[in-house]
Design an enzyme around this catalytic site. Structure first.
Site, PDB file in Angstrom:
ATOM      1  N   HIS A   1       2.925  10.515   5.234  1.00 15.94           N
ATOM      2  CA  HIS A   1       3.879  11.136   4.498  1.00 15.94           C
ATOM      3  C   HIS A   1       4.034  12.573   4.875  1.00 15.94           C
ATOM      4  CE1 HIS A   1       2.897   8.716   0.474  1.00 15.94           C
ATOM      5  NE2 HIS A   1       3.432   7.805   1.447  1.00 15.94           N
TER       6      HIS A   1
ATOM      7  N   THR B   1       0.755  -1.116  -0.142  1.00 16.67           N
ATOM      8  CA  THR B   1      -0.048   0.010   0.066  1.00 16.67           C
ATOM      9  C   THR B   1       0.856   1.335  -0.014  1.00 16.67           C
ATOM     10  OG1 THR B   1      -0.113  -0.065   2.148  1.00 16.67           O
ATOM     11  CG2 THR B   1      -1.980  -1.038   1.223  1.00 16.67           C
ATOM     12  N   ILE B   2       0.203   2.366  -0.683  1.00 18.54           N
ATOM     13  CA  ILE B   2       0.758   3.689  -0.395  1.00 18.54           C
ATOM     14  C   ILE B   2       0.678   4.083   0.874  1.00 18.54           C
ATOM     15  CG2 ILE B   2      -0.970   4.810  -1.700  1.00 18.54           C
ATOM     16  CD1 ILE B   2       0.889   6.735  -2.539  1.00 18.54           C
ATOM     17  N   SER B   3       1.327   4.679   1.833  1.00 13.86           N
ATOM     18  CA  SER B   3       0.810   5.097   2.932  1.00 13.86           C
ATOM     19  C   SER B   3       0.066   6.237   2.887  1.00 13.86           C
ATOM     20  CB  SER B   3       2.182   5.602   3.823  1.00 13.86           C
ATOM     21  OG  SER B   3       3.193   4.893   3.891  1.00 13.86           O
TER      22      SER B   3
ATOM     23  N   SER C   1       5.302   3.209  -3.692  1.00 16.17           N
ATOM     24  CA  SER C   1       5.071   3.850  -4.913  1.00 16.17           C
ATOM     25  C   SER C   1       5.762   4.966  -5.259  1.00 16.17           C
ATOM     26  CB  SER C   1       3.794   4.681  -4.478  1.00 16.17           C
ATOM     27  OG  SER C   1       4.170   5.605  -3.590  1.00 16.17           O
TER      28      SER C   1
END
Ligand code: SAH
Length: 226
Positions: free
Chosen positions: A64, A57-59, A88
């Site tokens: 971020h 997964t993208i955080s 990503s």
């Protein structure tokens, strides 16, 4: 609504984005370029993790933003940065914009297909960062190799949870540098640790909030040979 600016406005209102530097870099890196192509456009701007394929997964945007705020003073033009588990490519790109042409961000992603996808994500969003620009994205379990070959880093971001703080990463931190790393048991809550190395080489750690990250592939597992 449903734009990167809308998302950043939200993160600012929430107090997660605190500084002008982080605000401006987040506005420049459009999350829609970094999420799975099949995901409806508007979802990209919600504050939650999203699939990027390969069971990863993208955080969430607030993570971020939090990591960028924590590392902000170490992401000055010319700084050397390591992003372990770059996924990503979102954070590598954001940090690349902050350190500029004279800086360097080495992102490492263990899934080669995901690493290739992250290169195409960055290419669509900020092609100037690649091909001799600030960002180098490396594919595979190459952390050991990178640590052996590269000089020290002013900032280290680890995007996956380590069971304990890896000494090998602490050693690679330059004096005056900072590392942000989730530490704790796999598939449970971990604690976000901030590790500072002062000018004399003394290491200080402090724990921030609880987080949930996917596990970091560690030494001894598969090909993380040191
Ligand atoms: N910051 C990234 C986080 C991706 S999830 C983003 O927001 O897109 C964490 C990533 O770490 C996963 O893609 C996983 O494959 C990768 N990973 C885990 N252990 C690793 C290791 N030892 N070396 C490189 N990548 C690793």
């Amino acid at each position: 609504m449903h734009s990167q600016d809308w998302l950043v406005d939200h993160l600012r209102t929430e107090g997660v984005v605190k500084s002008r530097e982080v605000e401006s870099v987040l506005r420049r890196v459009d999350r829609a370029h970094y999420v799975d192509r099949g995901i409806p456009h508007a979802y990209a701007y919600q504050d939650s993790p999203l699939p990027i394929g390969y069971h990863e997964t993208i955080s969430a945007p607030h993570m971020h933003a939090t990591c960028l705020e924590l590392l902000r003073d170490h992401l000055k033009p010319g700084a050397r940065v390591l992003d372990v588990g770059s996924g990503s490519g979102y954070l590598s790109a954001a940090m690349g914009l902050m350190v500029g042409e004279t800086g360097k961000v080495v992102g490492i992603e263990k899934h080669p297909e995901l690493a290739a996808l992250s290169v195409s994500n960055v290419r669509r969003d900020h092609p100037e960062l690649l091909d001799g620009g600030a960002v180098q994205l490396r594919a595979g379990n190459v952390l050991g190799d990178v640590l052996e070959r590269e000089e020290g880093f002013d900032a280290i971001h680890v995007g996956a949870a380590a069971s304990s703080l890896p000494d090998i990463l602490v050693r690679k931190l330059n004096p005056g540098g900072r590392m942000v790393i989730p530490v704790g048991p796999q598939w449970e809550y971990q604690v976000m640790q901030v590790v500072d190395k002062d000018r004399e080489g003394q290491v200080k750690k402090h724990n921030l909030m609880h987080v949930r990250y996917v596990p970091l592939t560690e030494p001894g597992e598969s090909s993380w040979e040191l």
